[in-house]
Design an enzyme around this catalytic site. Sequence first.
Site, PDB file in Angstrom:
ATOM      1  N   ARG A 128      -9.418   8.248  -0.670  1.00  0.00           N
ATOM      2  CA  ARG A 128     -10.463   8.728   0.181  1.00  0.00           C
ATOM      3  C   ARG A 128     -11.357   9.816  -0.322  1.00  0.00           C
ATOM      4  O   ARG A 128     -10.728  10.527  -1.378  1.00  0.00           O
ATOM      5  CB  ARG A 128      -9.600   8.949   1.463  1.00  0.00           C
ATOM      6  CG  ARG A 128      -8.922   7.788   2.255  1.00  0.00           C
ATOM      7  CD  ARG A 128      -8.418   8.378   3.404  1.00  0.00           C
ATOM      8  NE  ARG A 128      -9.269   8.650   4.258  1.00  0.00           N
ATOM      9  CZ  ARG A 128      -9.515   8.012   5.399  1.00  0.00           C
ATOM     10  NH1 ARG A 128      -8.760   6.631   5.755  1.00  0.00           N
ATOM     11  NH2 ARG A 128     -10.542   7.774   6.178  1.00  0.00           N
ATOM     12  N   HIS A 145      -3.638  -4.323   8.059  1.00  0.00           N
ATOM     13  CA  HIS A 145      -3.898  -3.087   8.708  1.00  0.00           C
ATOM     14  C   HIS A 145      -2.929  -3.183   9.939  1.00  0.00           C
ATOM     15  O   HIS A 145      -3.228  -4.193  10.853  1.00  0.00           O
ATOM     16  CB  HIS A 145      -5.042  -3.008   9.422  1.00  0.00           C
ATOM     17  CG  HIS A 145      -5.294  -1.472   9.415  1.00  0.00           C
ATOM     18  ND1 HIS A 145      -5.742  -0.636   8.730  1.00  0.00           N
ATOM     19  CD2 HIS A 145      -5.244  -0.980  10.737  1.00  0.00           C
ATOM     20  CE1 HIS A 145      -5.801   0.637   9.136  1.00  0.00           C
ATOM     21  NE2 HIS A 145      -5.404   0.521  10.754  1.00  0.00           N
ATOM     22  N   GLU A 189     -11.172  -9.302   3.283  1.00  0.00           N
ATOM     23  CA  GLU A 189      -9.779  -8.976   4.041  1.00  0.00           C
ATOM     24  C   GLU A 189     -10.319  -8.705   5.483  1.00  0.00           C
ATOM     25  O   GLU A 189     -11.087  -7.919   5.573  1.00  0.00           O
ATOM     26  CB  GLU A 189      -9.240  -7.580   3.325  1.00  0.00           C
ATOM     27  CG  GLU A 189      -7.970  -7.288   4.123  1.00  0.00           C
ATOM     28  CD  GLU A 189      -7.377  -6.179   3.268  1.00  0.00           C
ATOM     29  OE1 GLU A 189      -7.569  -5.837   2.168  1.00  0.00           O
ATOM     30  OE2 GLU A 189      -6.199  -5.577   3.942  1.00  0.00           O
ATOM     31  N   ASP A 196       0.027   4.643  -0.078  1.00  0.00           N
ATOM     32  CA  ASP A 196      -0.853   5.587   0.342  1.00  0.00           C
ATOM     33  C   ASP A 196       0.035   6.849   0.829  1.00  0.00           C
ATOM     34  O   ASP A 196       0.004   7.817   0.915  1.00  0.00           O
ATOM     35  CB  ASP A 196      -1.776   5.399   1.363  1.00  0.00           C
ATOM     36  CG  ASP A 196      -3.073   4.724   1.100  1.00  0.00           C
ATOM     37  OD1 ASP A 196      -3.301   4.409  -0.330  1.00  0.00           O
ATOM     38  OD2 ASP A 196      -3.989   4.094   1.354  1.00  0.00           O
ATOM     39  N   HIS A 197       1.243   6.177   1.834  1.00  0.00           N
ATOM     40  CA  HIS A 197       1.934   7.182   2.729  1.00  0.00           C
ATOM     41  C   HIS A 197       2.949   7.842   2.231  1.00  0.00           C
ATOM     42  O   HIS A 197       3.697   8.768   2.445  1.00  0.00           O
ATOM     43  CB  HIS A 197       2.125   6.528   4.169  1.00  0.00           C
ATOM     44  CG  HIS A 197       0.904   6.140   4.967  1.00  0.00           C
ATOM     45  ND1 HIS A 197       0.017   7.020   5.221  1.00  0.00           N
ATOM     46  CD2 HIS A 197       0.419   5.244   5.390  1.00  0.00           C
ATOM     47  CE1 HIS A 197      -1.202   6.679   5.868  1.00  0.00           C
ATOM     48  NE2 HIS A 197      -0.915   5.173   5.937  1.00  0.00           N
ATOM     49  N   GLU A 209      -8.800   0.505  -2.896  1.00  0.00           N
ATOM     50  CA  GLU A 209      -9.450   0.566  -1.563  1.00  0.00           C
ATOM     51  C   GLU A 209     -10.360   1.938  -1.459  1.00  0.00           C
ATOM     52  O   GLU A 209     -10.013   2.868  -2.020  1.00  0.00           O
ATOM     53  CB  GLU A 209      -8.714   0.785   0.009  1.00  0.00           C
ATOM     54  CG  GLU A 209      -7.941  -0.386   0.047  1.00  0.00           C
ATOM     55  CD  GLU A 209      -7.048  -0.154   1.136  1.00  0.00           C
ATOM     56  OE1 GLU A 209      -7.061   0.806   1.722  1.00  0.00           O
ATOM     57  OE2 GLU A 209      -6.072  -0.995   1.495  1.00  0.00           O
ATOM     58  N   THR A 227      -8.297   3.507   8.850  1.00  0.00           N
ATOM     59  CA  THR A 227      -9.661   2.849   8.753  1.00  0.00           C
ATOM     60  C   THR A 227      -9.563   2.172  10.016  1.00  0.00           C
ATOM     61  O   THR A 227      -8.680   1.364  10.245  1.00  0.00           O
ATOM     62  CB  THR A 227      -9.445   1.929   7.447  1.00  0.00           C
ATOM     63  OG1 THR A 227      -9.061   2.623   6.183  1.00  0.00           O
ATOM     64  CG2 THR A 227     -10.524   1.330   7.265  1.00  0.00           C
ATOM     65  N   ASN A 255       0.815  -1.124  -0.094  1.00  0.00           N
ATOM     66  CA  ASN A 255      -0.094   0.160   0.001  1.00  0.00           C
ATOM     67  C   ASN A 255       0.847   1.353  -0.099  1.00  0.00           C
ATOM     68  O   ASN A 255       1.537   1.428   0.588  1.00  0.00           O
ATOM     69  CB  ASN A 255      -0.880  -0.062   1.090  1.00  0.00           C
ATOM     70  CG  ASN A 255      -1.938   1.130   1.257  1.00  0.00           C
ATOM     71  OD1 ASN A 255      -1.145   2.158   1.054  1.00  0.00           O
ATOM     72  ND2 ASN A 255      -3.007   1.001   1.930  1.00  0.00           N
ATOM     73  N   HIS A 257      -5.728   3.647  -1.515  1.00  0.00           N
ATOM     74  CA  HIS A 257      -7.172   4.058  -1.037  1.00  0.00           C
ATOM     75  C   HIS A 257      -7.628   5.614  -1.413  1.00  0.00           C
ATOM     76  O   HIS A 257      -6.727   6.225  -1.093  1.00  0.00           O
ATOM     77  CB  HIS A 257      -6.907   3.813   0.556  1.00  0.00           C
ATOM     78  CG  HIS A 257      -8.336   4.235   1.274  1.00  0.00           C
ATOM     79  ND1 HIS A 257      -8.445   4.021   2.736  1.00  0.00           N
ATOM     80  CD2 HIS A 257      -9.445   4.577   0.870  1.00  0.00           C
ATOM     81  CE1 HIS A 257      -9.623   4.248   2.807  1.00  0.00           C
ATOM     82  NE2 HIS A 257     -10.368   4.522   1.868  1.00  0.00           N
ATOM     83  N   ARG A 315      -7.109  12.831   1.035  1.00  0.00           N
ATOM     84  CA  ARG A 315      -5.758  13.310   2.065  1.00  0.00           C
ATOM     85  C   ARG A 315      -4.593  12.631   1.523  1.00  0.00           C
ATOM     86  O   ARG A 315      -3.591  13.427   1.795  1.00  0.00           O
ATOM     87  CB  ARG A 315      -6.222  12.943   3.334  1.00  0.00           C
ATOM     88  CG  ARG A 315      -6.160  11.371   3.643  1.00  0.00           C
ATOM     89  CD  ARG A 315      -6.111  11.076   5.113  1.00  0.00           C
ATOM     90  NE  ARG A 315      -7.535  11.448   5.648  1.00  0.00           N
ATOM     91  CZ  ARG A 315      -8.019  10.748   6.785  1.00  0.00           C
ATOM     92  NH1 ARG A 315      -7.127  10.114   7.460  1.00  0.00           N
ATOM     93  NH2 ARG A 315      -9.035  11.039   7.187  1.00  0.00           N
ATOM     94  N   HIS A 316      -4.551  11.904   0.818  1.00  0.00           N
ATOM     95  CA  HIS A 316      -3.228  11.275   0.149  1.00  0.00           C
ATOM     96  C   HIS A 316      -3.275  10.957  -0.998  1.00  0.00           C
ATOM     97  O   HIS A 316      -2.984  11.840  -1.902  1.00  0.00           O
ATOM     98  CB  HIS A 316      -2.443  10.027   1.077  1.00  0.00           C
ATOM     99  CG  HIS A 316      -3.560   8.946   1.723  1.00  0.00           C
ATOM    100  ND1 HIS A 316      -4.220   8.596   0.736  1.00  0.00           N
ATOM    101  CD2 HIS A 316      -3.548   8.700   3.056  1.00  0.00           C
ATOM    102  CE1 HIS A 316      -5.184   7.494   1.566  1.00  0.00           C
ATOM    103  NE2 HIS A 316      -4.668   7.506   2.877  1.00  0.00           N
TER     104      HIS A 316
HETATM  105  N1  PXP Z   1      -5.792  -3.117   4.088  1.00  0.00           N
HETATM  106  C1  PXP Z   1      -6.721  -2.084   4.163  1.00  0.00           C
HETATM  107  C2  PXP Z   1      -8.148  -2.384   3.839  1.00  0.00           C
HETATM  108  C3  PXP Z   1      -6.377  -0.780   4.590  1.00  0.00           C
HETATM  109  O1  PXP Z   1      -7.589   0.048   4.646  1.00  0.00           O
HETATM  110  C4  PXP Z   1      -5.240  -0.471   4.798  1.00  0.00           C
HETATM  111  C5  PXP Z   1      -4.882   0.934   5.343  1.00  0.00           C
HETATM  112  O2  PXP Z   1      -5.040   1.939   4.293  1.00  0.00           O
HETATM  113  C6  PXP Z   1      -4.347  -1.464   4.678  1.00  0.00           C
HETATM  114  C7  PXP Z   1      -4.736  -2.747   4.416  1.00  0.00           C
HETATM  115  C8  PXP Z   1      -2.921  -1.327   5.104  1.00  0.00           C
HETATM  116  O3  PXP Z   1      -2.632  -1.082   6.463  1.00  0.00           O
HETATM  117  P1  PXP Z   1      -1.381  -0.296   7.089  1.00  0.00           P
HETATM  118  O4  PXP Z   1      -1.030   0.977   6.227  1.00  0.00           O
HETATM  119  O5  PXP Z   1      -1.457  -0.145   8.475  1.00  0.00           O
HETATM  120  O6  PXP Z   1      -0.358  -1.424   6.637  1.00  0.00           O
END
Ligand code: PXP
Length: 242
Positions: free
Chosen positions: A46, A192, A152, A10-11, A71, A102, A8, A44, A50-51
Site C-alpha cells: 500500500r 476478498h 479478479e 498482508d496480515h 496488489e 480494499t 495473502n 498488497h 501500513r503492513h
Molecule cells: N484480493 C484482493 C485484490 C485484495 O485486495 C485482497 C485484500 O488485500 C484479497 C484478495 C484478500 O482479501 P481477504 O484478506 O479478505 O481474504
Amino acid sequence: MSARLGVNVDHVATLRQARRATYPDPVTAAALAELAGADQITIHLREDRRHIQDRDLLVLRKTVSTRLNLEMAAAQEMVKIAYEVKPEMVTLVPERREELTTEGGLDAVGGRDQVRRVVKTLRDADIEVSLFIDADLDQVKAAHRAEANTVEFHTGRYCDARLASDRRKELARLVDACKAAAKLGLQVAAGHGLNYQNVLPVAAIGEIEELNIGHAIVARGVLVGLERAVREMKELLARARP
Ligand code: PXP
C-alpha cells in the site's frame, strides 16, 4: 480441477507492524504457505505501507517459489517498483488511505486511459496484469478493452450479504460476470472476505481459476497455532527453574 489458492500474507505483516518488530515475518509465512500447498503468494504494497514493506517485496521476490502476485494502486511510484521487482503478476486495486481494506473494485470504465496505460507498461515488462473489479459487465468489458490478462472479482458484497436472498443474488451476479469474462478470453480470479464458511459456493464456480484469500487464513492460523505457542512458552518457563 480446483481453483488455485493465492495466500495473502498482508496480515502477518499487520501483526508485525503493530509493534514495529521484526516478527512475525510475512516471508516466513509465505514459505510455510507454500509448503502447505499455496499456489501463489499475494501481497498488497500500500502507498501508506501500513503492513507490507518494500523490504518484504524484495525478499519475497527472491524466496517465493510459486508465483508472486503484487496488489498495488495504478500509481506511478508503484508501477516503477513493479517494473524493477518483476512479480509474476500485478493486480491493480483501488486504494484510499482512510479505508480499512480494499472496499470496492477498480473503476476500469471511468479510469480507462490510465488503466490501459499502466496495463501496457506492465505487460511490456512481461508482467501479467489482473484488474480487481466488481462483478459488473461494464467493468469486465473495460478490463478486456484495457487488455488485462485477468480479472479478479471483488467478492465483498457476496461475503457481506446478511440475508440468504441477497447472498444468492450476489452469487448469481458473480457467476454471470465470471462467464462473461471467460467468454472474452480473460482469466478469472476472485477474492476478498472469503472464509471457511462462505468459500464453497464461490470455489464451485467453474470459470474461477484462482482465489486469493488472506484475512481468514491468517486469522485461523493464529487460533490453530495458539495452543502450541502457549505450550512452548510454558515449557520455556519450566526450563528456567528446573
Ligand atoms: N484480493 C484482493 C485484490 C485484495 O485486495 C485482497 C485484500 O488485500 C484479497 C484478495 C484478500 O482479501 P481477504 O484478506 O479478505 O481474504
